[in-house]
Design a protein around this motif. Structure first.
Motif, short mmCIF file in Angstrom:
data_model
loop_
_atom_site.label_atom_id
_atom_site.label_comp_id
_atom_site.label_asym_id
_atom_site.label_seq_id
_atom_site.Cartn_x
_atom_site.Cartn_y
_atom_site.Cartn_z
N PHE A 1 0.82 -1.19 0.00
CA PHE A 1 0.00 0.00 0.00
C PHE A 1 0.87 1.25 0.00
N PHE A 2 2.08 1.13 0.54
CA PHE A 2 2.91 2.30 0.68
C PHE A 2 4.15 2.25 -0.20
N SER A 3 4.77 1.07 -0.28
CA SER A 3 5.97 0.98 -1.09
C SER A 3 5.65 0.81 -2.56
N ASP A 4 4.42 0.41 -2.86
CA ASP A 4 4.00 0.18 -4.23
C ASP A 4 4.90 -0.78 -4.97
N GLY A 5 5.47 -1.72 -4.24
CA GLY A 5 6.33 -2.68 -4.89
C GLY A 5 7.68 -2.14 -5.22
N GLY A 6 8.14 -1.14 -4.49
CA GLY A 6 9.41 -0.50 -4.79
C GLY A 6 10.58 -1.28 -4.28
N PHE B 1 7.67 7.44 -4.32
CA PHE B 1 7.16 6.30 -3.58
C PHE B 1 7.19 6.50 -2.07
N LEU B 2 8.00 7.42 -1.58
CA LEU B 2 8.11 7.65 -0.14
C LEU B 2 7.72 9.08 0.19
N SER B 3 7.59 9.35 1.48
CA SER B 3 7.25 10.70 1.93
C SER B 3 8.21 11.14 3.03
N ASP B 4 9.44 10.62 2.99
CA ASP B 4 10.40 10.96 4.04
C ASP B 4 11.32 12.11 3.64
N THR B 5 11.03 12.74 2.48
CA THR B 5 11.79 13.91 2.05
C THR B 5 10.83 15.04 1.74
N LYS B 6 11.37 16.27 1.72
CA LYS B 6 10.52 17.43 1.42
C LYS B 6 9.96 17.32 0.01
N SER B 7 10.81 16.92 -0.94
CA SER B 7 10.35 16.79 -2.32
C SER B 7 9.26 15.72 -2.44
N GLY B 8 9.41 14.62 -1.68
CA GLY B 8 8.41 13.57 -1.71
C GLY B 8 7.08 14.04 -1.17
N ARG C 1 2.64 -4.23 21.03
CA ARG C 1 2.15 -2.87 20.83
C ARG C 1 3.25 -1.94 20.35
N ARG C 2 4.39 -2.48 19.91
CA ARG C 2 5.48 -1.63 19.48
C ARG C 2 5.10 -0.86 18.21
N LYS C 3 5.61 0.35 18.12
CA LYS C 3 5.34 1.22 16.98
C LYS C 3 6.66 1.64 16.36
N CYS C 4 6.76 1.50 15.05
CA CYS C 4 7.99 1.87 14.36
C CYS C 4 8.16 3.39 14.37
N ASP C 5 9.33 3.85 14.80
CA ASP C 5 9.58 5.29 14.86
C ASP C 5 9.68 5.91 13.47
N GLN C 6 10.01 5.10 12.47
CA GLN C 6 10.23 5.63 11.13
C GLN C 6 8.92 5.80 10.36
N CYS C 7 8.09 4.75 10.31
CA CYS C 7 6.88 4.80 9.49
C CYS C 7 5.58 4.75 10.31
N GLY C 8 5.68 4.47 11.60
CA GLY C 8 4.48 4.43 12.43
C GLY C 8 3.70 3.14 12.39
N TRP C 9 4.27 2.10 11.79
CA TRP C 9 3.56 0.82 11.63
C TRP C 9 3.49 0.09 12.97
N THR C 10 2.32 -0.50 13.26
CA THR C 10 2.14 -1.28 14.48
C THR C 10 1.69 -2.68 14.10
N GLY C 11 1.70 -3.59 15.10
CA GLY C 11 1.25 -4.95 14.86
C GLY C 11 2.34 -5.87 14.38
N HIS C 12 3.56 -5.71 14.93
CA HIS C 12 4.66 -6.58 14.54
C HIS C 12 4.61 -7.90 15.29
N ASP C 13 5.31 -8.87 14.76
CA ASP C 13 5.46 -10.14 15.45
C ASP C 13 6.24 -9.89 16.74
N PRO C 14 5.83 -10.54 17.84
CA PRO C 14 6.51 -10.31 19.12
C PRO C 14 8.02 -10.55 19.06
N ALA C 15 8.47 -11.45 18.19
CA ALA C 15 9.89 -11.75 18.09
C ALA C 15 10.61 -10.90 17.06
#
Length: 285
Positions: free
Chosen positions: A4-9, A28-35, A258-272
């Protein structure tokens, strides 16, 4: 759901240096001003193109500004065509992008204008571009909400067997009810002129839609239709309960992490998990 976000990049930034990587990161990303600027402009163009398609369907506006609408439609289509071509050029895994959700939507959003050359009216299918507005979740840093979309999709998949059995039961039920109504009302009521027509009425009644164009005339028919209508309320509650129960199970499974990724905000990771399954960044314990 990472597509949904990487679009297969590319699997990660920096995998292909130079101009192509910079363009890939921008579109494909939004981590830059130009993006971010690119995404905002893209969303504005998508919204404007969808508005043009809707306005063109208004007869008075089409008669006054039909030529202008046509020019704008081709203007937006050419822009999106170039954008789609650039996406295919910039992305490393072209097949993965082309077959991803957004890759298919990007292609379908430009095809109607070209198809309209041969089949008049198909240009209105350009309204599918509105699906591209889902990218605003990425632009507004709301990517973590797609974690909840995963929960819903998993719940629907788990519910599919039960709902299939339920739908078969409903089909059997309305077939019997429609046949009974045909027997009771068929001779005197034109609305029940055949069994298929009576089954259609039973489906409309059970789902509580009730168009009101057909109604029983006999006493027995009214009693039977009352039973059908009352049973409709209970029938509608069944699939909702099935899906709700599955959603509860999915949410229970997600509570383990309940961990949340600091970079993209994704939650719901595998506990390991050590790294984010979406962007690949290291997760904090």
């Amino acid at each position: 759901m990472s597509s949904f976000f990487s679009d297969g990049g590319d699997d990660g930034p920096g995998s292909e240096p130079g101009l192509r990587e910079r363009i890939w990161r921008t579109i494909f990303l939004s981590d830059t001003k130009s993006g971010q600027i690119f995404d905002v402009i893209l969303l504005i163009l998508i919204g404007a193109s969808v508005a043009i398609v809707m306005l063109e369907s208004v007869e008075t506006l089409r008669s006054l500004h039909g030529y202008k609408f046509l020019i704008l439609e081709w203007f937006f289509t050419l822009i999106f065509t170039v954008e789609y071509g650039v996406r295919l050029w910039a992305v490393r895994k072209k097949r993965r992008y082309a077959l991803s959700f957004f890759g298919i939507v990007d292609l379908l959003s430009i095809l109607p204008t070209y198809v309209a050359i041969f089949f008049v009216g198909t240009q209105y299918l350009m309204v599918i571009r509105i699906l591209r507005l889902l990218r605003m979740f990425r632009v507004l840093k709301m990517a973590h909400h797609f974690g909840q979309a995963n929960v819903l999709m998993n719940a629907l998949k788990s519910s599919a067997p039960k709902i299939s059995v339920f739908l078969f039961f409903i089909l059997t039920l309305v077939s019997i009810e429609g046949t009974l109504m045909y027997i009771v009302e068929g001779g005197s009521n034109p609305g029940f002129s055949s069994i298929p027509q009576s089954i259609y009425w039973a489906i409309v009644t059970v789902t509580t839609v009730g168009y009101g164009d057909v109604a029983p005339l006999t006493v027995v028919g009214k009693i039977l239709s009352s039973v059908i209508m009352l049973s409709g309320f209970a029938i509608i509650a069944v699939p909702a309960g099935i899906v709700t129960a599955e959603i509860g199970r999915e949410n229970l499974a997600l509570r383990m992490d309940r961990r949340k990724c600091d970079q993209c905000g994704w939650t719901g990771h595998d506990p390991a998990a050590i790294y984010c399954k979406h962007c690949g960044c290291k997760l904090h314990v």
